[in-house]
Design a protein around this motif. Structure first.
Motif, PDB file in Angstrom:
ATOM      1  N   GLY A  42      10.825   3.103   5.983  1.00 30.64           N
ATOM      2  CA  GLY A  42      12.178   1.695   4.722  1.00 30.64           C
ATOM      3  C   GLY A  42      12.268   1.029   5.971  1.00 30.64           C
ATOM      4  O   GLY A  42      12.547  -0.521   5.135  1.00 30.64           O
ATOM      5  N   SER A  90       5.619   6.303   8.270  1.00 27.80           N
ATOM      6  CA  SER A  90       4.725   5.936   6.749  1.00 27.80           C
ATOM      7  C   SER A  90       3.307   4.869   7.661  1.00 27.80           C
ATOM      8  O   SER A  90       3.456   4.298   7.772  1.00 27.80           O
ATOM      9  CB  SER A  90       5.254   5.265   6.276  1.00 27.80           C
ATOM     10  N   ASP A 104       9.638   5.781  -1.399  1.00 33.01           N
ATOM     11  CA  ASP A 104       9.759   4.704  -1.028  1.00 33.01           C
ATOM     12  C   ASP A 104       8.672   4.270   0.036  1.00 33.01           C
ATOM     13  O   ASP A 104       7.771   5.833  -0.475  1.00 33.01           O
ATOM     14  CB  ASP A 104      11.204   4.391  -0.470  1.00 33.01           C
ATOM     15  N   ALA A 105       7.772   3.489   0.885  1.00 32.76           N
ATOM     16  CA  ALA A 105       7.603   4.104   1.370  1.00 32.76           C
ATOM     17  C   ALA A 105       6.944   5.449   2.485  1.00 32.76           C
ATOM     18  O   ALA A 105       5.914   5.840   2.695  1.00 32.76           O
ATOM     19  CB  ALA A 105       7.767   2.717   2.989  1.00 32.76           C
TER      20      ALA A 105
END
Length: 425
Positions: free
Chosen positions: A121, A144, A189-190
């Motif tokens: 993120g 990610s 989140d990512a």
């Protein structure tokens, strides 16, 4: 506003490089970066690491391998014959903090390249600034899947494999353990959402049923509603994908709803792998997390020839992503040697090229000697066990090896033997 804490170390002998890449890997077209007056024959390295924030519990795991790599390079005569400066700045596990630190590294310290940041993120949050500045960021921990297609202009490289692979590994572990009705809780989140999607797909492909896939607000103060959505489905296993602070709160909430590790199989991944996790969940009874199980990118994949894992173990620091940061540093230094310049436009292709040449080598010294003889090399690093540095593409590996680990009765991390590692790719 948080202040950036910086620590500057000037090495005694020579040089390491984490350089600017130039080009269109991970999407985006190359653009000419501004002249910051930093191309002067001396490589200056910055590192964005979580001195504060939700990943501060693993900061030494990420910074120590970088300084160890610098020591190895200097002992072998350095890079380009000049000393390197190393500046450590806080990424705060937060894009705003990291952006402020990045400004200082670029404009005041005029670094040529950056190790880190720690979280996906954070990387996504500073990616535009990294691209426009034309500074390479080589991270050993941003996993990610969102970064696979992010428009970095070629300035983002990672040595840790993306979580599309770890999702397969963790799903394989859960199914192998006999579970077929799985609940998933991920930070929104990512990192969490990307991991959750990979898990969902792999679990279903393996024949398991995903009864709930809940994304929670990592900054929330109460997780009752999120956990209840999973508890209502009566899963035989729960997977939690988070970081130390938020993950500990989720697990504590699970314990209050009869989803304790002693009552149902609980799994996780590297984001919640820390010797501090148990005490964070329950300071008076850290052993409440005993039995939690997970996967993590392998610290010492079976077949690795590097002596780094043995040397790092002697530090007593949790080996979380450590081998991947070590390799980031060594590969960037070798790329600098290959092109004999810290010009980022020249570095980009050399980084990947040194993972697929003809001559194998396992140390900076040996690899540099081969480059000096104008030979092509494929570096076999501390984290590499598949062919061509884990089937390295333009900017990331396409294969990975994963440790299987658990929390023991003392809430300490217990890693299973290499023979139990899960290979994906």
């Amino acid at each position: 506003m948080r202040k950036t804490r910086a620590l500057k170390l000037v090495t005694l002998f020579a040089l390491i490089s984490l350089l600017s890449v130039y080009g269109g890997t991970a999407g985006g077209s190359p653009t000419k970066p501004p002249d910051r007056g930093n191309v002067n024959g001396t490589l200056e390295i910055g590192q964005l690491a979580p001195q504060t924030g939700q990943l501060s519990n693993i900061v030494q795991s990420l910074t120590t391998p970088v300084t160890m790599a610098i020591g190895d390079i200097n002992a072998a005569g350095g890079v380009l014959g000049k000393p390197v400066t190393y500046t450590l700045a806080d990424d705060g596990t937060d894009p705003t903090v990291a952006s402020q630190s990045l400004d200082r590294l670029l404009n005041s310290d005029k670094v040529d390249a950056i190790m880190g940041p720690a979280s996906s993120g954070t990387m996504l949050g500073i990616l535009d600034k990294v691209r426009s500045a034309g500074v390479l960021t080589c991270s050993g921990s941003t996993t990610s899947p969102a970064l696979t297609k992010a428009k970095s202009g070629g300035y983002f490289i990672r040595t840790a494999p993306p979580d599309t692979l770890q999702g397969q590994a963790l799903a394989e572990l859960v199914i192998k353990d006999g579970h077929s009705k799985v609940g998933i809780l991920v930070r929104n989140d990512a990192y969490g959402v990307g991991f959750g999607k990979a898990l969902d797909k792999a679990l279903k492909q393996g024949g398991a049923k995903v009864v709930a896939n809940v994304a929670y607000d990592a900054n929330a103060t109460n997780f009752d509603a999120d956990v209840q959505k999973v508890a209502d489905k009566k899963p035989d296993a729960v997977i939690v994908i988070g970081f130390n602070d938020d993950g500990s709160k989720v697990v504590k909430t699970m314990i209050g709803k009869n989803l304790a590790p002693s009552q149902v199989a609980v799994y996780t991944a590297d984001g919640m792998q820390s010797s501090r996790f148990g005490p964070t969940v329950d300071p008076s009874n850290p052993a409440v997390v005993a039995g939690m199980k997970g996967t993590a990118p392998a610290f010492e994949p079976g077949g690795v020839q590097s002596d780094f894992p043995a040397r790092f173990k002697a530090t007593g620091i949790d080996p979380i992503f450590s081998a991947y940061y070590y390799d980031c540093m060594i590969l960037t230094a070798l790329a600098t040697e290959k092109v004999k310049s810290e010009d980022s436009a020249k570095i980009r292709k050399a980084f990947a090229a040194n993972t697929r040449g003809k001559e194998p080598c396992t140390t900076f010294a040996d690899c540099k000697a081969l480059l000096d003889q104008r030979k092509t090399i494929h570096y076999e690093g501390a984290s590499s066990t598949f062919k061509n540095f884990n089937k390295f593409g333009t900017f990331q590996p396409a294969a990975g090896v994963y440790d299987v680990w658990s929390y023991d009765s003392s809430a300490k991390i217990s890693t299973q033997p290499q023979s139990d590692q899960i290979r994906i790719g």
